[in-house]
Every structure is written in C-alpha cells, then in structure tokens.
Write a protein that holds these residues in place. Structure first.
Motif, PDB file in Angstrom:
ATOM      1  N   LEU A   1      44.573  30.679  27.462  1.00 52.18           N
ATOM      2  CA  LEU A   1      45.746  30.915  27.091  1.00 52.18           C
ATOM      3  C   LEU A   1      45.248  31.930  25.749  1.00 52.18           C
ATOM      4  O   LEU A   1      45.689  32.900  25.461  1.00 52.18           O
ATOM      5  CB  LEU A   1      46.644  29.879  26.496  1.00 52.18           C
ATOM      6  N   ILE A   2      44.271  31.301  24.730  1.00 49.98           N
ATOM      7  CA  ILE A   2      44.169  32.050  23.776  1.00 49.98           C
ATOM      8  C   ILE A   2      43.228  33.459  24.084  1.00 49.98           C
ATOM      9  O   ILE A   2      43.646  34.550  23.677  1.00 49.98           O
ATOM     10  CB  ILE A   2      43.020  31.240  22.736  1.00 49.98           C
ATOM     11  N   VAL A   3      42.461  33.372  25.158  1.00 43.60           N
ATOM     12  CA  VAL A   3      41.707  34.474  25.456  1.00 43.60           C
ATOM     13  C   VAL A   3      42.624  35.543  26.109  1.00 43.60           C
ATOM     14  O   VAL A   3      42.450  36.693  25.767  1.00 43.60           O
ATOM     15  CB  VAL A   3      40.675  34.221  26.638  1.00 43.60           C
TER      16      VAL A   3
ATOM     17  N   GLN B   1      47.534  29.512  36.509  1.00 41.34           N
ATOM     18  CA  GLN B   1      47.459  29.043  35.243  1.00 41.34           C
ATOM     19  C   GLN B   1      46.921  30.559  34.324  1.00 41.34           C
ATOM     20  O   GLN B   1      47.693  30.669  33.273  1.00 41.34           O
ATOM     21  CB  GLN B   1      46.269  28.324  34.809  1.00 41.34           C
ATOM     22  N   ALA B   2      46.123  31.016  34.999  1.00 41.68           N
ATOM     23  CA  ALA B   2      46.173  32.696  34.568  1.00 41.68           C
ATOM     24  C   ALA B   2      47.423  33.536  34.490  1.00 41.68           C
ATOM     25  O   ALA B   2      47.544  34.052  33.352  1.00 41.68           O
ATOM     26  CB  ALA B   2      44.935  33.360  35.358  1.00 41.68           C
TER      27      ALA B   2
ATOM     28  N   SER C   1      51.890  34.803  26.914  1.00 42.25           N
ATOM     29  CA  SER C   1      51.334  36.021  26.013  1.00 42.25           C
ATOM     30  C   SER C   1      52.332  37.086  25.832  1.00 42.25           C
ATOM     31  O   SER C   1      52.657  37.547  24.810  1.00 42.25           O
ATOM     32  CB  SER C   1      50.074  36.466  26.557  1.00 42.25           C
ATOM     33  N   VAL C   2      52.814  37.571  26.903  1.00 45.42           N
ATOM     34  CA  VAL C   2      53.560  38.882  27.078  1.00 45.42           C
ATOM     35  C   VAL C   2      54.955  38.595  26.219  1.00 45.42           C
ATOM     36  O   VAL C   2      55.512  39.020  25.360  1.00 45.42           O
ATOM     37  CB  VAL C   2      54.071  39.400  28.345  1.00 45.42           C
ATOM     38  N   VAL C   3      55.814  37.227  26.578  1.00 47.25           N
ATOM     39  CA  VAL C   3      57.043  36.744  26.136  1.00 47.25           C
ATOM     40  C   VAL C   3      56.677  36.677  24.804  1.00 47.25           C
ATOM     41  O   VAL C   3      57.533  36.765  23.863  1.00 47.25           O
ATOM     42  CB  VAL C   3      57.512  35.697  27.024  1.00 47.25           C
ATOM     43  N   THR C   4      55.721  35.876  24.248  1.00 47.93           N
ATOM     44  CA  THR C   4      55.506  35.613  23.067  1.00 47.93           C
ATOM     45  C   THR C   4      55.302  37.013  21.928  1.00 47.93           C
ATOM     46  O   THR C   4      55.964  36.922  21.014  1.00 47.93           O
ATOM     47  CB  THR C   4      54.247  34.816  22.599  1.00 47.93           C
TER      48      THR C   4
ATOM     49  N   LEU D   1      39.255  39.901  32.141  1.00 42.72           N
ATOM     50  CA  LEU D   1      38.252  39.601  33.008  1.00 42.72           C
ATOM     51  C   LEU D   1      37.816  38.024  32.935  1.00 42.72           C
ATOM     52  O   LEU D   1      37.902  37.382  33.702  1.00 42.72           O
ATOM     53  CB  LEU D   1      37.046  40.735  33.233  1.00 42.72           C
ATOM     54  N   VAL D   2      37.458  37.783  31.696  1.00 44.21           N
ATOM     55  CA  VAL D   2      37.292  36.421  31.233  1.00 44.21           C
ATOM     56  C   VAL D   2      38.138  35.398  31.576  1.00 44.21           C
ATOM     57  O   VAL D   2      38.064  34.421  32.191  1.00 44.21           O
ATOM     58  CB  VAL D   2      36.630  36.395  29.766  1.00 44.21           C
ATOM     59  N   GLY D   3      39.403  35.700  31.240  1.00 43.54           N
ATOM     60  CA  GLY D   3      40.689  35.112  31.363  1.00 43.54           C
ATOM     61  C   GLY D   3      41.122  34.709  32.784  1.00 43.54           C
ATOM     62  O   GLY D   3      41.851  33.639  32.740  1.00 43.54           O
ATOM     63  N   ARG D   4      40.399  35.069  33.645  1.00 41.80           N
ATOM     64  CA  ARG D   4      40.894  34.645  35.074  1.00 41.80           C
ATOM     65  C   ARG D   4      40.449  33.238  35.293  1.00 41.80           C
ATOM     66  O   ARG D   4      40.875  32.415  36.058  1.00 41.80           O
ATOM     67  CB  ARG D   4      39.940  35.549  36.093  1.00 41.80           C
ATOM     68  N   ARG D   5      39.598  32.620  34.646  1.00 40.50           N
ATOM     69  CA  ARG D   5      38.949  31.429  34.848  1.00 40.50           C
ATOM     70  C   ARG D   5      39.024  30.405  33.436  1.00 40.50           C
ATOM     71  O   ARG D   5      38.441  30.887  32.308  1.00 40.50           O
ATOM     72  CB  ARG D   5      37.752  31.356  35.390  1.00 40.50           C
ATOM     73  N   PRO D   6      39.571  29.206  33.500  1.00 38.79           N
ATOM     74  CA  PRO D   6      39.503  28.455  32.105  1.00 38.79           C
ATOM     75  C   PRO D   6      38.055  28.174  31.636  1.00 38.79           C
ATOM     76  O   PRO D   6      37.860  28.083  30.546  1.00 38.79           O
ATOM     77  CB  PRO D   6      40.265  27.192  32.738  1.00 38.79           C
TER      78      PRO D   6
END
Length: 234
Positions: A160-162, A8-9, A16-19, A103-108
């Motif tokens: 996804l937001i993070v 998921q990460a 995010s990159v494509v958007t 770093l935070v975005g690694r985990r939901p």
C-alpha cells in the motif's frame, strides 16, 4: 480468477486514489498533503543527480526547502546534450519513480524489498549529499518510514505504501506541470533559470517546446507503468 496478491494490488490502488481525493476535498487537506509535495521535489532533485551521474558528472549535493522547492548541485564538463539531459532528468524523474512504484507494487514481497532499498539509498544521501537542515530532517523521516515499511510492516502495508507513493508522484506530474512552461524558477536559493530554460539554452529551441516534450514523455512513462500494473493485476 485473480490471485490474492493481484486483488491486494488493486485494493491498494483504490485506497490510494480515494485517500488522495479525500485529502484535497476536505478542509486543510492540502496542508495535510504538504509532505507529498516535498516527496515529489525529492524525486525531482534526485532525477537531476542521477541523470548527471549517467553522463559522467558528479552529483555533489542537493537541498530541499520548506516552500517545496529544491536544488541539485552537480559538477563536471557536460556538453550541450548532456546538460539538457541533466535538466530533463528532474522533470521526468517523478514520472519514472511513479512508474517504478506501480511496477514494483504489483507484488507485496517486491514492495518490501523496494522500500528497504529506497530507505538504504536515502540514508546514503543523508550522509553524502544533503546539505541543509530542513532537507536532512525530511529525508531522514522518509528513510525511516521506508525502512520500517520494508523491514517491520506487513507485506500488504508495504504494498500500500509503494502504490500510494506512486499515485502521489503521478499526480505531481500534472499538479506541478506549470513549471514546465516557465523560464524562471523560484527556489530557496532565489530566482534562477528553470530546467526548461536551461534546456533551451543548451539546445536552442524555445523553453516551452522542451516543456511540452518533457511533459509528453512523463505522461507516456506514467501510462506505460499503469498499463503494466493493470495488465498484471487484471
């Protein structure tokens, strides 16, 4: 085999990159991305304020303007090195914030908690620090979105937001790098010495030297954050 949260990460990073590429490729994309410019300014000004607090000064207020500029007001009697540190805090702030997002975005679940914390801190900023109407309007929207993402959104949406915010802040390090090599800043308050010019005044070396130093440090911080993210989700 990669875990579900790892997949998921990586998917969130790819989306995010494509958007982001799409925003700057389509007509009017830069206009749609305008709030993201304001987001990087918010990270910049908060970087000044937090750096001031770290050296024992007061973070009095900050203002955010519709042209994408901002101004953080601090008080105290910092020495030369502390003054330079406060100026550098805004320049490196977006890179640090981006790295933290990765770093935070690694985990939901960690993403949800981070959004609640950020939203709460922005509410405090609304009450204690923001002193102009446009800044209050924009930050209140960001705070509400963060709290919604942390409290109501699904965990993968919060993640996804993070990560999306992390990508935007990382991009701003490069897209707004010209500010590192100018001695004058144009803000809603008018023309003033830029952050690197203030560092040069405090530490004597030319402003472009401090621009190169802060730019290099920002890239290093971003590289470290992305490296940790990719290593964990590999």
């Amino acid at each position: 085999m990669a875990s579900l949260s790892d997949r998921q990460a990586r998917a969130a990073l790819m989306i995010s990159v494509v958007t982001t590429i799409g925003l700057y490729a389509i007509p009017m994309g830069s206009t749609i991305a305008y709030p993201l410019v304001l987001l990087s300014t918010l990270a910049h000004e908060m970087g000044h304020g937090l750096a001031a607090m770290m050296v024992g000064c007061r973070f009095e207020s900050f203002m955010l303007y519709a042209d994408g500029s901002g101004a953080a007001l601090t008080s105290g009697n910092p020495g030369r090195f502390a003054s330079a540190f406060i100026s550098a805090g805004g320049l490196i702030g977006p890179a640090i914030a981006s790295s933290i997002c990765f770093l935070v975005g690694r985990r939901p679940q960690a993403s949800r908690k981070a959004l609640v914390i950020i939203g709460g801190l922005l509410v405090v900023a609304l009450v204690l620090l923001i002193r102009n109407l446009f800044g209050w309007f924009f930050v209140s929207i960001v705070a509400a979105l963060c709290l919604w993402g942390g409290l109501k959104a699904a965990k993968d949406i919060a993640q996804l937001i993070v990560i999306f915010v992390g990508v935007q802040l990382a991009l701003s390090v490069f897209s707004r790098s010209d500010y590192l090599f100018t001695d004058t800043a144009q803000t809603g308050l008018g023309a003033a010495p830029s952050d690197v010019a203030q560092m040069a005044e405090a530490l004597f070396l030319p402003y472009w030297f401090w621009g190169m130093t802060c730019g290099g440090l920002s890239v290093f911080v971003l590289f470290h954050g992305l490296k940790r993210f990719m290593r964990t989700t590999r």
